[in-house]
Design a protein around this motif. Sequence first.
Motif, PDB file in Angstrom:
ATOM      1  N   LEU A 114       0.177 -51.063   4.399  1.00  0.00           N
ATOM      2  CA  LEU A 114      -0.123 -49.637   4.553  1.00  0.00           C
ATOM      3  C   LEU A 114       1.076 -48.881   5.121  1.00  0.00           C
ATOM      4  CD1 LEU A 114      -2.164 -47.337   4.349  1.00  0.00           C
ATOM      5  CD2 LEU A 114      -2.988 -47.978   6.620  1.00  0.00           C
ATOM      6  N   LEU A 115       1.742 -49.463   6.101  1.00  0.00           N
ATOM      7  CA  LEU A 115       2.923 -48.810   6.666  1.00  0.00           C
ATOM      8  C   LEU A 115       4.013 -48.637   5.613  1.00  0.00           C
ATOM      9  CD1 LEU A 115       3.137 -50.648  10.106  1.00  0.00           C
ATOM     10  CD2 LEU A 115       2.404 -48.280   9.690  1.00  0.00           C
ATOM     11  N   ASN A 116       4.178 -49.633   4.771  1.00  0.00           N
ATOM     12  CA  ASN A 116       5.211 -49.561   3.736  1.00  0.00           C
ATOM     13  C   ASN A 116       4.925 -48.505   2.689  1.00  0.00           C
ATOM     14  OD1 ASN A 116       7.496 -51.320   4.178  1.00  0.00           O
ATOM     15  ND2 ASN A 116       6.018 -52.980   4.182  1.00  0.00           N
ATOM     16  N   THR A 117       3.694 -48.097   2.567  1.00  0.00           N
ATOM     17  CA  THR A 117       3.365 -47.036   1.609  1.00  0.00           C
ATOM     18  C   THR A 117       3.184 -45.676   2.285  1.00  0.00           C
ATOM     19  OG1 THR A 117       0.999 -47.569   1.711  1.00  0.00           O
ATOM     20  CG2 THR A 117       2.305 -48.638  -0.021  1.00  0.00           C
ATOM     21  N   SER A 118       3.283 -45.634   3.618  1.00  0.00           N
ATOM     22  CA  SER A 118       3.069 -44.357   4.300  1.00  0.00           C
ATOM     23  C   SER A 118       4.260 -43.900   5.142  1.00  0.00           C
ATOM     24  CB  SER A 118       1.810 -44.419   5.173  1.00  0.00           C
ATOM     25  OG  SER A 118       1.960 -45.374   6.206  1.00  0.00           O
ATOM     26  N   LEU A 119       5.100 -44.801   5.605  1.00  0.00           N
ATOM     27  CA  LEU A 119       6.270 -44.408   6.383  1.00  0.00           C
ATOM     28  C   LEU A 119       7.448 -44.181   5.440  1.00  0.00           C
ATOM     29  CD1 LEU A 119       6.161 -46.894   9.423  1.00  0.00           C
ATOM     30  CD2 LEU A 119       5.155 -44.608   9.239  1.00  0.00           C
ATOM     31  N   ASN A 120       8.462 -43.504   5.954  1.00  0.00           N
ATOM     32  CA  ASN A 120       9.676 -43.259   5.171  1.00  0.00           C
ATOM     33  C   ASN A 120      10.698 -44.374   5.317  1.00  0.00           C
ATOM     34  OD1 ASN A 120       8.786 -40.803   4.145  1.00  0.00           O
ATOM     35  ND2 ASN A 120       9.476 -39.713   5.958  1.00  0.00           N
ATOM     36  N   ILE A 121      10.358 -45.401   6.052  1.00  0.00           N
ATOM     37  CA  ILE A 121      11.252 -46.546   6.226  1.00  0.00           C
ATOM     38  C   ILE A 121      10.474 -47.825   5.918  1.00  0.00           C
ATOM     39  CG2 ILE A 121      12.682 -45.365   7.935  1.00  0.00           C
ATOM     40  CD1 ILE A 121      11.288 -47.158  10.072  1.00  0.00           C
ATOM     41  N   PRO A 122      11.178 -48.887   5.546  1.00  0.00           N
ATOM     42  CA  PRO A 122      10.491 -50.150   5.278  1.00  0.00           C
ATOM     43  C   PRO A 122      10.115 -50.885   6.563  1.00  0.00           C
ATOM     44  CG  PRO A 122      12.841 -50.409   4.944  1.00  0.00           C
ATOM     45  CD  PRO A 122      12.605 -48.947   5.236  1.00  0.00           C
ATOM     46  N   VAL A 123       8.999 -51.596   6.483  1.00  0.00           N
ATOM     47  CA  VAL A 123       8.591 -52.507   7.546  1.00  0.00           C
ATOM     48  C   VAL A 123       8.613 -53.904   6.928  1.00  0.00           C
ATOM     49  CG1 VAL A 123       6.787 -53.169   9.177  1.00  0.00           C
ATOM     50  CG2 VAL A 123       7.181 -50.736   8.657  1.00  0.00           C
ATOM     51  N   ILE A 124       9.457 -54.751   7.463  1.00  0.00           N
ATOM     52  CA  ILE A 124       9.676 -56.076   6.903  1.00  0.00           C
ATOM     53  C   ILE A 124       8.682 -57.059   7.502  1.00  0.00           C
ATOM     54  CG2 ILE A 124      11.361 -57.940   6.566  1.00  0.00           C
ATOM     55  CD1 ILE A 124      12.016 -55.163   5.174  1.00  0.00           C
ATOM     56  N   GLU A 149      16.436 -64.943   9.825  1.00  0.00           N
ATOM     57  CA  GLU A 149      17.626 -64.464   9.132  1.00  0.00           C
ATOM     58  C   GLU A 149      17.238 -63.728   7.852  1.00  0.00           C
ATOM     59  OE1 GLU A 149      20.033 -67.924   8.496  1.00  0.00           O
ATOM     60  OE2 GLU A 149      20.596 -68.087  10.618  1.00  0.00           O
ATOM     61  N   GLU A 150      16.303 -64.299   7.109  1.00  0.00           N
ATOM     62  CA  GLU A 150      15.888 -63.693   5.839  1.00  0.00           C
ATOM     63  C   GLU A 150      15.253 -62.324   6.048  1.00  0.00           C
ATOM     64  OE1 GLU A 150      13.570 -66.508   3.548  1.00  0.00           O
ATOM     65  OE2 GLU A 150      15.018 -68.088   4.002  1.00  0.00           O
ATOM     66  N   ALA A 151      14.504 -62.159   7.136  1.00  0.00           N
ATOM     67  CA  ALA A 151      13.901 -60.851   7.424  1.00  0.00           C
ATOM     68  C   ALA A 151      14.981 -59.816   7.709  1.00  0.00           C
ATOM     69  CB  ALA A 151      12.937 -60.966   8.604  1.00  0.00           C
ATOM     70  N   ALA A 152      16.012 -60.207   8.437  1.00  0.00           N
ATOM     71  CA  ALA A 152      17.114 -59.281   8.720  1.00  0.00           C
ATOM     72  C   ALA A 152      17.836 -58.897   7.436  1.00  0.00           C
ATOM     73  CB  ALA A 152      18.085 -59.910   9.719  1.00  0.00           C
ATOM     74  N   ILE A 153      18.068 -59.863   6.559  1.00  0.00           N
ATOM     75  CA  ILE A 153      18.719 -59.579   5.273  1.00  0.00           C
ATOM     76  C   ILE A 153      17.857 -58.622   4.449  1.00  0.00           C
ATOM     77  CG2 ILE A 153      19.445 -60.583   3.072  1.00  0.00           C
ATOM     78  CD1 ILE A 153      20.249 -63.116   4.738  1.00  0.00           C
ATOM     79  N   ALA A 154      16.564 -58.867   4.425  1.00  0.00           N
ATOM     80  CA  ALA A 154      15.658 -57.975   3.685  1.00  0.00           C
ATOM     81  C   ALA A 154      15.713 -56.563   4.258  1.00  0.00           C
ATOM     82  CB  ALA A 154      14.232 -58.520   3.720  1.00  0.00           C
ATOM     83  N   ALA A 155      15.719 -56.433   5.574  1.00  0.00           N
ATOM     84  CA  ALA A 155      15.794 -55.110   6.199  1.00  0.00           C
ATOM     85  C   ALA A 155      17.078 -54.393   5.796  1.00  0.00           C
ATOM     86  CB  ALA A 155      15.709 -55.241   7.719  1.00  0.00           C
ATOM     87  N   LEU A 156      18.199 -55.100   5.851  1.00  0.00           N
ATOM     88  CA  LEU A 156      19.472 -54.485   5.489  1.00  0.00           C
ATOM     89  C   LEU A 156      19.502 -54.080   4.021  1.00  0.00           C
ATOM     90  CD1 LEU A 156      21.798 -56.878   7.485  1.00  0.00           C
ATOM     91  CD2 LEU A 156      21.263 -54.479   8.042  1.00  0.00           C
ATOM     92  N   LYS A 157      18.948 -54.917   3.172  1.00  0.00           N
ATOM     93  CA  LYS A 157      18.914 -54.576   1.748  1.00  0.00           C
ATOM     94  C   LYS A 157      18.012 -53.372   1.476  1.00  0.00           C
ATOM     95  CE  LYS A 157      20.386 -58.945  -0.210  1.00  0.00           C
ATOM     96  NZ  LYS A 157      20.099 -60.018  -1.162  1.00  0.00           N
ATOM     97  N   MET A 158      16.931 -53.260   2.220  1.00  0.00           N
ATOM     98  CA  MET A 158      16.057 -52.091   2.042  1.00  0.00           C
ATOM     99  C   MET A 158      16.698 -50.819   2.600  1.00  0.00           C
ATOM    100  SD  MET A 158      13.645 -52.953   0.141  1.00  0.00           S
ATOM    101  CE  MET A 158      12.658 -51.458   0.279  1.00  0.00           C
TER     102      MET A 158
END
Length: 165
Positions: A114-124, A149-158
């Motif tokens: 829900l946060l990922n579809t309502s906020l203007n930023i990604p939540v990993i 590590e993978e979560a941090a990479i995903a955040a940076l990519k988003m």
Amino acid sequence: MALSSESSTLLSLEQVAQMKEAKVAIVYTEWNDAIIREQLAGCHRILKQAHAICVGEYCVPGAFEIPFACRQVYETKAGREECPEAIIAFGAVIRGGTPHFEYVCKAVTEGITLLNTSLNIPVIFGVLTLDTEQQAWERLGGIHGHKGEEAAIAALKMIHFNRSL
């Protein structure tokens, strides 16, 4: 089960190496603190390597509280210098002998969705949903990579994705 190493670009920082001062906030749980500490350590290794900034770490009692905390972090920081460009949620829910595991996992998953579809930023989603503690260690430097590590990479990519729009 698929392994993160099966994708040649999934763990690459090449795409995000040139980003300037990406801002990330972290929400994490008190439960299973040894596991959480290793998730945080892996995340910070990647953020440091990418010259990203951790604008805040926020601890909540358990995984059920993660979606609320993520929304509060975003809403209280929005429009300010320390507003994150992504939030990473860390937790570890280990199956017990009652249906509680299913309820908590479902609630945190739906909350972050829900946060990922309502906020203007990604939540990993960095919440480990496990049958045993051993499975956590297999995912924190073991045969299944390092999910912090993978979560941090995903955040940076988003963040890169959002900046490119």
